[in-house]
Structure formats: structure tokens, C-alpha cells
Design an enzyme around this catalytic site. Sequence first.
Site, PDB file in Angstrom:
ATOM      1  CG  HIS A   1      -1.548   1.426   1.346  1.00 31.93           C
ATOM      2  ND1 HIS A   1      -2.360   2.038   0.521  1.00 31.93           N
ATOM      3  CD2 HIS A   1      -1.624   2.142   2.595  1.00 31.93           C
ATOM      4  CE1 HIS A   1      -2.546   2.995   1.077  1.00 31.93           C
ATOM      5  NE2 HIS A   1      -2.349   3.252   2.369  1.00 31.93           N
TER       6      HIS A   1
ATOM      7  CG  HIS B   1      -0.632   7.602   0.761  1.00 33.99           C
ATOM      8  ND1 HIS B   1      -1.182   8.269   2.018  1.00 33.99           N
ATOM      9  CD2 HIS B   1      -1.492   6.337   1.322  1.00 33.99           C
ATOM     10  CE1 HIS B   1      -1.793   7.717   2.894  1.00 33.99           C
ATOM     11  NE2 HIS B   1      -2.051   6.408   2.256  1.00 33.99           N
TER      12      HIS B   1
ATOM     13  CG  ASP C   1       1.659  -6.306 -20.873  1.00 38.09           C
ATOM     14  OD1 ASP C   1       1.087  -6.796 -21.724  1.00 38.09           O
ATOM     15  OD2 ASP C   1       2.804  -5.575 -21.158  1.00 38.09           O
TER      16      ASP C   1
ATOM     17  CG  HIS D   1      -6.678   5.689   1.824  1.00 35.35           C
ATOM     18  ND1 HIS D   1      -6.825   4.566   2.450  1.00 35.35           N
ATOM     19  CD2 HIS D   1      -5.501   5.873   2.002  1.00 35.35           C
ATOM     20  CE1 HIS D   1      -5.809   4.381   3.219  1.00 35.35           C
ATOM     21  NE2 HIS D   1      -4.818   4.941   2.862  1.00 35.35           N
TER      22      HIS D   1
ATOM     23  CE1 TYR E   1       6.094 -10.255 -22.579  1.00 32.32           C
ATOM     24  CE2 TYR E   1       6.538 -10.919 -20.578  1.00 32.32           C
ATOM     25  CZ  TYR E   1       6.612  -9.910 -21.373  1.00 32.32           C
ATOM     26  OH  TYR E   1       7.670  -8.957 -21.142  1.00 32.32           O
TER      27      TYR E   1
HETATM   28 ZN    ZN Z   1      -2.892   4.894   3.558  1.00 33.91          ZN
END
Ligand code: ZN
Length: 233
Positions: free
Chosen positions: A94, A96, A119, A168, A226
Amino acid sequence: MLQHLREQVLEANLELVRKGLVLFTFGNASGISREEGLVVIKPSGVPYEDMKSEHLVVTDMTGKVVEGKLRPSSDLPTHLVLYEAFPEIGGIAHTHSEYATSWAQARKPIPCFGTTHADYFHGPVPVTSEMTDEEIAGDYEKNTGHAIVRCLQRHGAGTTPGVLVANHGPFAWGKDAASAAHNAVILEAVARMAYFTLGINAAAQPVGRGLHDKHYLRKHGAAAYYGQPKDSK
Ligand SMILES: [Zn+2]
């Protein structure tokens, strides 16, 4: 405990920094040992430059710390919901990162304008629905995970290695922590290129179904061709 996984998760966290996806301590990567039912995640608030594998936190699937002196990332409950819902994923990242987060803040799915996107993502990069005030006031991080799961159920789980959480930022995943970090980097690149594409031509159209399917399915379809065969040297 889980030294190999600790190293992998540390490396994935550092990769997010190296690729410019992380501001200060924002962002986190984790990995899971499915055999042991344990998750290794970045500690909360530790600067990346000081982070060592022993700082990472090991928790069980309920979020209880099994090993580690530091508090786990506050986003741990989001990661746990995703691990629970999608047994095939082994790592989550995760960030930002600016372009992906900008699309998340605009609450716009990222259209597929080219083969870099195709892809990796079979369709636009989806955006979760806005969370309700009750969801935010309640178990916020867990509810963020549920918002992602609902979004994937709508768009077809398994066809996207990442989503944008509305207002977010991006969450990405993969078979392990390294591939989750890789997909987070791709997601940021795709977000950036889509932004530029629309800047050059505000009327740009997504790639046609044929090209999109060709690129996605040659890497991920049943007849994927691929790369190299698994047993080739
Ligand atoms: Zn966050």
C-alpha cells in the site's frame, strides 16, 4: 521466526522507497506464510532508512502480535481482510504514490490506454465505493479491506493486481511481497501515463478489446505464452 519472509517483506518495503512511491513513512508492505497462518508486516512509524528485518512484526490472522517489539502498521487489519478473502495472494503493498493517489482522490477508475496497463490489469483499475460515516467511525482499517473486497467482487477478483481506495490511495498485491511491490510500481506508472495521455488528448479512448485481451491473456490467460516456460534454463 520466518526470517526468509522477514527479509522478503523488508526488501518489498525498501523497493517502494527506491521507486519513489513513498513519502516519509506512508505506505506498507506485508507478506504471508499460508502454512503457518502468519503475516509479516512493516512496523508503524519507523523511518525506512533505519528499518531492519528484526523491526518487522509477525502477527496471526486475528492481528495478534506473535513476534516483534514494535506495533504493526495501522493498516494491518486491511491486509488481513484481503489475505482472508483472497487465498491466492501472498503479499500486499500500500502506498500514497502521487499519480495513483490522485486518481483515487478524483474517484476515477484508470482507463486502459495502452499495453503497459493491459499487461497487468484486465480492464480499468477500479476504485472502491466511498465509505460511509459508520464504516469510517467503526473499524476503519478493516472496513477499508471490506470496501476493496466488494469492489473486486464487482469487477472480477483475479483480473486486477491492485485497486484505488476512494479518497485514499492504491493497494496492490501479488503472489509474494516482491510481486506486490512490483505491481504497486506498475500501478503508479500506469496512473501517471494515463494522466499524461489525457493531458495530450482529453478525448483519448481506451484501447480496443482485442489489443487489451491480447496483452492481458498472453501473460495471464489459460494459454499464456509470455516469458519463459517454467522449466527452461
Ligand atoms: Zn494509506
